[in-house]
Design a protein around this motif. Structure first.
Motif, PDB file in Angstrom:
ATOM      1  N   LEU A 173       0.825  -1.205   0.000  1.00  0.00           N
ATOM      2  CA  LEU A 173       0.000   0.000   0.000  1.00  0.00           C
ATOM      3  C   LEU A 173       0.864   1.261   0.000  1.00  0.00           C
ATOM      4  CD1 LEU A 173      -2.926   0.982   0.111  1.00  0.00           C
ATOM      5  CD2 LEU A 173      -2.754   0.943   2.581  1.00  0.00           C
ATOM      6  N   ALA A 174       1.960   1.237   0.744  1.00  0.00           N
ATOM      7  CA  ALA A 174       2.884   2.372   0.732  1.00  0.00           C
ATOM      8  C   ALA A 174       3.487   2.562  -0.656  1.00  0.00           C
ATOM      9  CB  ALA A 174       3.978   2.166   1.769  1.00  0.00           C
ATOM     10  N   THR A 175       3.759   1.467  -1.353  1.00  0.00           N
ATOM     11  CA  THR A 175       4.274   1.556  -2.721  1.00  0.00           C
ATOM     12  C   THR A 175       3.247   2.207  -3.638  1.00  0.00           C
ATOM     13  OG1 THR A 175       5.550  -0.452  -2.321  1.00  0.00           O
ATOM     14  CG2 THR A 175       5.270   0.229  -4.605  1.00  0.00           C
ATOM     15  N   PHE A 176       1.975   1.886  -3.442  1.00  0.00           N
ATOM     16  CA  PHE A 176       0.929   2.530  -4.238  1.00  0.00           C
ATOM     17  C   PHE A 176       0.894   4.033  -3.971  1.00  0.00           C
ATOM     18  CE2 PHE A 176      -1.496  -1.690  -4.158  1.00  0.00           C
ATOM     19  CZ  PHE A 176      -0.920  -2.088  -5.344  1.00  0.00           C
ATOM     20  N   TYR A 177       1.077   4.426  -2.715  1.00  0.00           N
ATOM     21  CA  TYR A 177       1.097   5.854  -2.401  1.00  0.00           C
ATOM     22  C   TYR A 177       2.262   6.562  -3.096  1.00  0.00           C
ATOM     23  CZ  TYR A 177      -2.488   5.372   1.219  1.00  0.00           C
ATOM     24  OH  TYR A 177      -3.642   5.158   1.885  1.00  0.00           O
ATOM     25  N   VAL A 178       3.409   5.915  -3.149  1.00  0.00           N
ATOM     26  CA  VAL A 178       4.547   6.510  -3.849  1.00  0.00           C
ATOM     27  C   VAL A 178       4.231   6.645  -5.331  1.00  0.00           C
ATOM     28  CG1 VAL A 178       6.941   6.127  -4.534  1.00  0.00           C
ATOM     29  CG2 VAL A 178       6.268   5.758  -2.174  1.00  0.00           C
ATOM     30  N   MET A 179       3.583   5.645  -5.888  1.00  0.00           N
ATOM     31  CA  MET A 179       3.223   5.707  -7.305  1.00  0.00           C
ATOM     32  C   MET A 179       2.199   6.805  -7.578  1.00  0.00           C
ATOM     33  SD  MET A 179       3.071   1.660  -8.228  1.00  0.00           S
ATOM     34  CE  MET A 179       2.678   1.896  -9.940  1.00  0.00           C
ATOM     35  N   LEU A 180       1.404   7.180  -6.570  1.00  0.00           N
ATOM     36  CA  LEU A 180       0.423   8.254  -6.725  1.00  0.00           C
ATOM     37  C   LEU A 180       0.995   9.624  -6.375  1.00  0.00           C
ATOM     38  CD1 LEU A 180      -2.719   6.524  -5.199  1.00  0.00           C
ATOM     39  CD2 LEU A 180      -2.362   7.154  -7.593  1.00  0.00           C
ATOM     40  N   ASP A 181       2.319   9.691  -6.197  1.00  0.00           N
ATOM     41  CA  ASP A 181       3.019  10.932  -5.864  1.00  0.00           C
ATOM     42  C   ASP A 181       2.536  11.499  -4.532  1.00  0.00           C
ATOM     43  OD1 ASP A 181       4.968  12.831  -6.320  1.00  0.00           O
ATOM     44  OD2 ASP A 181       3.562  14.217  -7.267  1.00  0.00           O
ATOM     45  N   ALA A 182       2.416  10.610  -3.539  1.00  0.00           N
ATOM     46  CA  ALA A 182       2.060  11.016  -2.183  1.00  0.00           C
ATOM     47  C   ALA A 182       3.083  10.414  -1.215  1.00  0.00           C
ATOM     48  CB  ALA A 182       0.657  10.539  -1.848  1.00  0.00           C
ATOM     49  N   PRO A 183       4.303  10.955  -1.206  1.00  0.00           N
ATOM     50  CA  PRO A 183       5.359  10.347  -0.387  1.00  0.00           C
ATOM     51  C   PRO A 183       5.099  10.456   1.117  1.00  0.00           C
ATOM     52  CG  PRO A 183       6.123  12.404  -1.324  1.00  0.00           C
ATOM     53  CD  PRO A 183       4.788  12.110  -1.945  1.00  0.00           C
ATOM     54  N   PHE A 184       4.427  11.520   1.559  1.00  0.00           N
ATOM     55  CA  PHE A 184       4.142  11.655   2.987  1.00  0.00           C
ATOM     56  C   PHE A 184       3.227  10.542   3.463  1.00  0.00           C
ATOM     57  CE2 PHE A 184       1.536  13.280   6.482  1.00  0.00           C
ATOM     58  CZ  PHE A 184       2.538  13.499   7.419  1.00  0.00           C
ATOM     59  N   LEU A 185       2.202  10.226   2.673  1.00  0.00           N
ATOM     60  CA  LEU A 185       1.304   9.134   3.048  1.00  0.00           C
ATOM     61  C   LEU A 185       2.030   7.793   3.038  1.00  0.00           C
ATOM     62  CD1 LEU A 185      -2.023  10.069   1.268  1.00  0.00           C
ATOM     63  CD2 LEU A 185      -1.498  10.132   3.689  1.00  0.00           C
ATOM     64  N   ALA A 186       2.963   7.613   2.122  1.00  0.00           N
ATOM     65  CA  ALA A 186       3.725   6.367   2.068  1.00  0.00           C
ATOM     66  C   ALA A 186       4.581   6.203   3.315  1.00  0.00           C
ATOM     67  CB  ALA A 186       4.596   6.329   0.816  1.00  0.00           C
TER      68      ALA A 186
END
Length: 167
Positions: A40-53
């Motif tokens: 799920l953290a990898t998906f956040y990085v792919m969505l350009d949301a590094p803080f959420l990751a």
């Protein structure tokens, strides 16, 4: 290349989430849940949301999973030895397939509303994710944030009290 990486991470996420519910050992289920959190953290990085990751890894894969594993070890949960009844497995599988079908149907028929929000992409890039999230968290959502921390503290105290009675 991104789509292939997404498909691989999605497959790992689905397999690890299935392992969460099928493993008989609770520690193995918890470790599979950690793997799902990393996907799920990898998906956040792919969505350009590094803080959420980073928050996903630190809070869920780190702190919450350590707490869950600590409670599992503290309560000394045994593995399930009794055979599950077939009608319960069938009912759960049927319900899961129905929910999956409804979700796919909703995603195929649904669409984005196109309603503009208070911030556009340029404002987010200019201010940064962390600043906007921190400002919203500590101004508009301060009370729910503090209530959540009190609830987590109460859950930890309750788990310790329940464990002390058995010792």
């Amino acid at each position: 290349m991104e789509s292939i990486f997404f498909i691989v991470v999605a497959a790992v996420a689905v397999i690890s989430s299935l392992l969460v519910i099928t493993c008989k050992n609770p520690i193995n289920s918890a470790l599979s849940l950690v793997m799902t959190f990393f996907c799920l953290a990898t998906f956040y990085v792919m969505l350009d949301a590094p803080f959420l990751a980073v928050t996903q890894v630190i809070v869920y894969a780190g702190a919450i999973m350590v707490l869950i594993i600590f409670v599992i070890m503290l309560l000394n949960i045994r593995t399930e030895t009794a055979k599950r009844s077939s009608h319960a497995v069938f009912a759960g599988s049927a319900l899961g397939i129905f929910v999956l079908f409804q979700t796919c149907l909703f995603l195929m028929r649904g669409g984005m509303t196109g309603a503009p929000g208070p911030l556009d992409h340029a404002a987010i890039v200019k201010a940064g994710h962390v600043e906007l999230i921190g400002k919203a968290l500590f101004t508009d959502f301060l009370l729910p944030f503090e209530i959540t921390s009190i609830l987590l503290l109460a859950a930890i105290v309750g788990a310790v009290i329940l464990a002390k009675k058995k010792i």
